[in-house]
Motif scaffolding. Structure first.
Motif, mmCIF file in Angstrom:
data_model
loop_
_atom_site.group_PDB
_atom_site.id
_atom_site.type_symbol
_atom_site.label_atom_id
_atom_site.label_comp_id
_atom_site.label_asym_id
_atom_site.label_seq_id
_atom_site.Cartn_x
_atom_site.Cartn_y
_atom_site.Cartn_z
ATOM 1 N N HIS A 161 -16.261 -6.147 -23.333
ATOM 2 C CA HIS A 161 -16.004 -5.054 -24.264
ATOM 3 C C HIS A 161 -14.528 -4.909 -24.652
ATOM 4 O O HIS A 161 -14.210 -4.829 -25.848
ATOM 5 C CB HIS A 161 -16.563 -3.747 -23.696
ATOM 6 N N PRO A 162 -13.593 -4.900 -23.670
ATOM 7 C CA PRO A 162 -12.182 -4.740 -24.068
ATOM 8 C C PRO A 162 -11.708 -5.841 -25.013
ATOM 9 O O PRO A 162 -10.917 -5.582 -25.921
ATOM 10 C CB PRO A 162 -11.425 -4.811 -22.741
ATOM 11 N N LEU A 163 -12.211 -7.064 -24.808
ATOM 12 C CA LEU A 163 -11.782 -8.168 -25.664
ATOM 13 C C LEU A 163 -12.352 -8.029 -27.071
ATOM 14 O O LEU A 163 -11.639 -8.230 -28.062
ATOM 15 C CB LEU A 163 -12.215 -9.505 -25.065
ATOM 16 N N TYR A 206 -13.276 -5.269 -28.464
ATOM 17 C CA TYR A 206 -12.570 -4.127 -29.042
ATOM 18 C C TYR A 206 -11.195 -4.558 -29.553
ATOM 19 O O TYR A 206 -10.794 -4.229 -30.674
ATOM 20 C CB TYR A 206 -12.444 -3.044 -27.966
ATOM 21 N N MET A 207 -10.500 -5.341 -28.736
ATOM 22 C CA MET A 207 -9.149 -5.781 -29.105
ATOM 23 C C MET A 207 -9.181 -6.603 -30.382
ATOM 24 O O MET A 207 -8.383 -6.387 -31.295
ATOM 25 C CB MET A 207 -8.574 -6.593 -27.942
ATOM 26 N N LEU A 214 5.678 -8.271 -24.551
ATOM 27 C CA LEU A 214 4.595 -7.303 -24.748
ATOM 28 C C LEU A 214 4.888 -6.013 -23.979
ATOM 29 O O LEU A 214 4.596 -4.913 -24.459
ATOM 30 C CB LEU A 214 3.262 -7.898 -24.278
ATOM 31 N N ARG A 215 5.499 -6.167 -22.805
ATOM 32 C CA ARG A 215 5.831 -5.028 -21.966
ATOM 33 C C ARG A 215 6.791 -4.088 -22.716
ATOM 34 O O ARG A 215 6.683 -2.870 -22.633
ATOM 35 C CB ARG A 215 6.480 -5.586 -20.707
ATOM 36 N N PHE A 251 7.056 -3.918 -25.949
ATOM 37 C CA PHE A 251 6.659 -4.001 -27.358
ATOM 38 C C PHE A 251 6.980 -2.740 -28.149
ATOM 39 O O PHE A 251 7.574 -2.816 -29.228
ATOM 40 C CB PHE A 251 5.158 -4.322 -27.456
ATOM 41 N N VAL A 252 6.616 -1.581 -27.602
ATOM 42 C CA VAL A 252 6.788 -0.331 -28.357
ATOM 43 C C VAL A 252 8.269 -0.090 -28.658
ATOM 44 O O VAL A 252 8.642 0.246 -29.787
ATOM 45 C CB VAL A 252 6.161 0.851 -27.590
ATOM 46 N N GLU A 299 -2.494 1.281 -33.090
ATOM 47 C CA GLU A 299 -3.172 0.452 -32.080
ATOM 48 C C GLU A 299 -3.566 -0.907 -32.633
ATOM 49 O O GLU A 299 -3.708 -1.859 -31.883
ATOM 50 C CB GLU A 299 -4.361 1.183 -31.462
ATOM 51 N N ARG A 327 -0.632 -3.099 -31.902
ATOM 52 C CA ARG A 327 -0.496 -3.321 -30.451
ATOM 53 C C ARG A 327 -1.586 -4.246 -29.924
ATOM 54 O O ARG A 327 -1.331 -5.095 -29.062
ATOM 55 C CB ARG A 327 -0.525 -1.982 -29.712
ATOM 56 N N MET A 328 -2.799 -4.086 -30.450
ATOM 57 C CA MET A 328 -3.877 -4.970 -29.999
ATOM 58 C C MET A 328 -3.654 -6.400 -30.500
ATOM 59 O O MET A 328 -3.985 -7.362 -29.807
ATOM 60 C CB MET A 328 -5.234 -4.436 -30.458
ATOM 61 N N THR A 334 -1.216 -7.904 -28.111
ATOM 62 C CA THR A 334 -1.874 -8.239 -26.840
ATOM 63 C C THR A 334 -2.694 -9.509 -26.989
ATOM 64 O O THR A 334 -2.673 -10.393 -26.127
ATOM 65 C CB THR A 334 -2.779 -7.073 -26.396
ATOM 66 N N THR A 341 -0.594 -12.578 -26.983
ATOM 67 C CA THR A 341 -0.104 -12.894 -25.642
ATOM 68 C C THR A 341 -1.136 -13.656 -24.803
ATOM 69 O O THR A 341 -0.777 -14.519 -24.017
ATOM 70 C CB THR A 341 0.293 -11.599 -24.906
#
Lengths: 295, 285
Positions: free
Chosen positions: A27-29, A31-32, A234-235, A237-238, A258, A261-262, A265, A268
């Motif tokens: 699911h997270p993948l 979603y990303m 990525l750490r 990134f913001v 998001e 940001r996704m 990610t 990466t």
């Protein structure tokens, strides 16, 4: 109901449960991937939940720039492949020494190999920094290479134990035959043992590579500002994003979302996803062997 | 030289093989481990000749738990995280491994999917997924059970709500453990199950009387692996404190070192609990 149909129903139920769990894992993948292709409009639109309305690539363009991919990907490759090579070689040497030779304090050394595993890296973080600063290694790749060369790399105890088990299972007759032919122990290791251990070497290298790729705790400070791997980028990134794209007013334009940001990610982890897709069998079977060693 | 005993020569060769590791272990593990213990009792000052230290006893440990406004909260958070996640990861991965062991179709595929997070997980990736809500698979509030549990006193519902809130994180940290367990399960001969079934044992009895005792050594290895894995993960709140306090200008190096030793002793404590709970009782008698 016959025994056979009952068994079949059980298997189908198990299959459905496993499928559900697999969905939770992925699911997270999913979603990303889905979010990273969404424009600001799609993100704000409550009707659009999974499939973006248009093929929107700007998130990736922005994330690519902020992550400085052309530079950071090379840093990532350098800072994972080279220490992985060192780690693969040195842990094999140590394990061979432990598996094939009798020497005083061997049991103690073996105990230390296991003990080293349970010390979280953070415990030795400060003194290592002081030491490396004194040796002028901070800000150079050697702050990562040196521990790998001395068998103290990321999770090296696991690799030593894996190799140890593997070498112990090789029949000693091969080495005895080579010894009669006049080879010394180092030639035997290099010419007889290593060629027999290729699957083990590949597994060690793969895990070592992946764990070095994902290592950020030490890398963020020890590698200094010149070496920035993808996960370290990525750490931050913001912060990097807001420095590169300042918002002058309260408008939504330029504001991080998001989707960006996704996308970052995803960039990466894409190299890892590719490696895993091709070589997943090797990964899983390597850990399976470790499981048996665990006893 | 030629007369040197074969045994001695072999011992020396053995040492040569182990030497790089031994040097590294002393220089990069043992020395830093005890130097950080030493630093945790000192105040560090920077001078032209390098670092000057003065003994201050337990000052930094006192500061961590009595004065610091953040650390005690972060510490408790880490204790709860590890204390709840470890048993949950063990239980989940054992259940999944048993299901996988029964599966006759798609086992390789499922195993590959469950193992995937091990390869891609890193501190920044997990935080990005967390802050962008990629890890919340469903809104727990849409479940009646969740809403019902929420009404109970917090000391009862806490672990259950924790599962709901952290389900995917728990699963993502179970990849290695599932494969460990699966390897263990496959070593149990099918004859044992068949014999038990003939004797009239059902699945429930087989689990408690056959699978669990035989899989127990794997439970211990998995528990220790999980404790160490979670303790050294960069996002663990204690680990973020260690990193952020390293250059704390009022107490550089020393305060981080004290926190590091608190962390180390806590990890050892967890491992000790795991050993006591999961040791082989028959052998102890």
């Amino acid at each position: 109901m016959s025994r056979k149909t009952k068994g079949l129903i059980t298997k189908i139920v198990i299959f459905i449960i496993l499928l559900g769990i697999a969905y939770a894992y992925l699911h997270p993948l999913i979603y990303m991937v889905s979010i990273s292709f969404m424009s600001m409009r799609d993100l704000a639109n409550p009707i659009v939940s999974w499939i973006p309305t248009e093929l929107y690539l700007d998130n990736f363009k922005t994330a690519w720039k902020v992550l400085d991919v052309p530079n950071s990907i090379w840093d990532s490759i350098e800072m994972s492949i080279i220490p992985a090579i060192f780690q693969t070689i040195v842990t094999a040497l140590v394990a061979y020494g432990l598996a094939r030779f009798e020497f005083p304090l061997k049991r103690l050394i073996f105990f230390f190999v296991i003990a080293a595993f349970i010390i979280p890296v953070q415990v030795t973080y400060v003194p290592k920094y002081i030491l490396f600063a004194r040796l002028k290694l901070v800000g150079t790749p050697w702050s990562t290479f040196l521990p790998a060369m001395l068998g103290q790399g990321v999770k090296s105890s696991i690799f030593i134990l894996l190799y140890y088990r593997f070498f112990s299972m090789i029949p000693i007759a091969f080495e005895e035959a080579a010894e009669i032919d006049g080879a010394n122990r180092f030639e035997i290791f290099y010419k007889v043992i290593l060629p027999m251990s290729i699957p083990m070497i590949v597994v060690t290298f793969l895990f070592s590579f992946v764990w070095y790729w994902n290592e950020t705790y030490m890398a963020a400070v020890f590698n200094g500002d010149n070496i920035k791997t993808l996960p370290v980028m990525l750490r931050d990134f913001v912060n990097r994003y807001t420095a590169m794209f300042p918002t002058r007013d309260a408008s939504v334009e330029n504001r991080i979302n998001e989707g960006i940001r996704m996308a970052a990610t995803l960039i990466t982890i894409i190299p890892l996803l590719i490696v895993y897709t091709i070589l997943q069998r090797r990964f899983v079977e390597g850990i399976e062997r470790a499981g048996i060693t665990g006893e | 030289m030629t007369m040197m005993k074969k045994k001695t020569r072999r011992a020396i060769t053995g040492y040569i093989f182990v030497m790089p590791w031994l040097i590294g272990f002393i220089l990069l593990t043992i020395y830093p481990l005890f130097y950080s213990l030493f630093l945790s009792f000192q105040d560090v000052n920077f001078s032209t000749e390098g670092i000057k230290t003065t003994f201050v006893g337990l000052k930094h440990y006192n500061y961590a738990f009595r004065v610091d406004t953040q650390f005690p909260t972060l510490y408790v958070q880490s204790l709860i995280d590890i204390g709840l996640s470890v048993p949950l990861i063990i239980i989940f991965s054992l259940i999944i491994a048993i299901l996988l062991n029964q599966a006759f179709f798609g086992r390789t595929f499922f195993r590959a999917v469950y193992f995937l997070p091990v390869v891609i997980i890193s501190g920044p990736v997990l935080s990005e997924l967390l802050t962008n809500r990629a890890l919340s698979i469903v809104d727990p509030n849409s479940f009646f059970v969740y809403r019902f549990l929420s009404t109970l006193p917090s000391f009862i519902n806490f672990p259950f709500l924790y599962i709901f809130d952290n389900l995917i994180t728990i699963l993502w940290f179970s990849g290695v453990q599932i494969v460990f367990f699966l390897a263990g399960l496959q070593r149990i001969s099918t004859n044992i199950y068949e014999a038990a079934q003939i004797d009239g044992a059902n699945a429930w009895v087989i689990f408690w009387k056959i699978i669990l005792p035989l899989i127990k050594p794997f439970v211990l290895v998995n528990a220790i692996y999980t404790i160490v894995d979670l303790s050294s993960f960069p996002n663990n709140p204690i680990n973020t404190s260690i990193a952020t306090n390293m250059f704390n200008f009022q107490r550089p190096y020393a305060y981080s070192s004290a926190l590091a030793w608190v962390h180390f002793l806590t990890t050892l404590g967890f491992i000790l609990v795991a050993l006591l709970l999961l040791r082989d009782r028959r052998r102890a008698l």
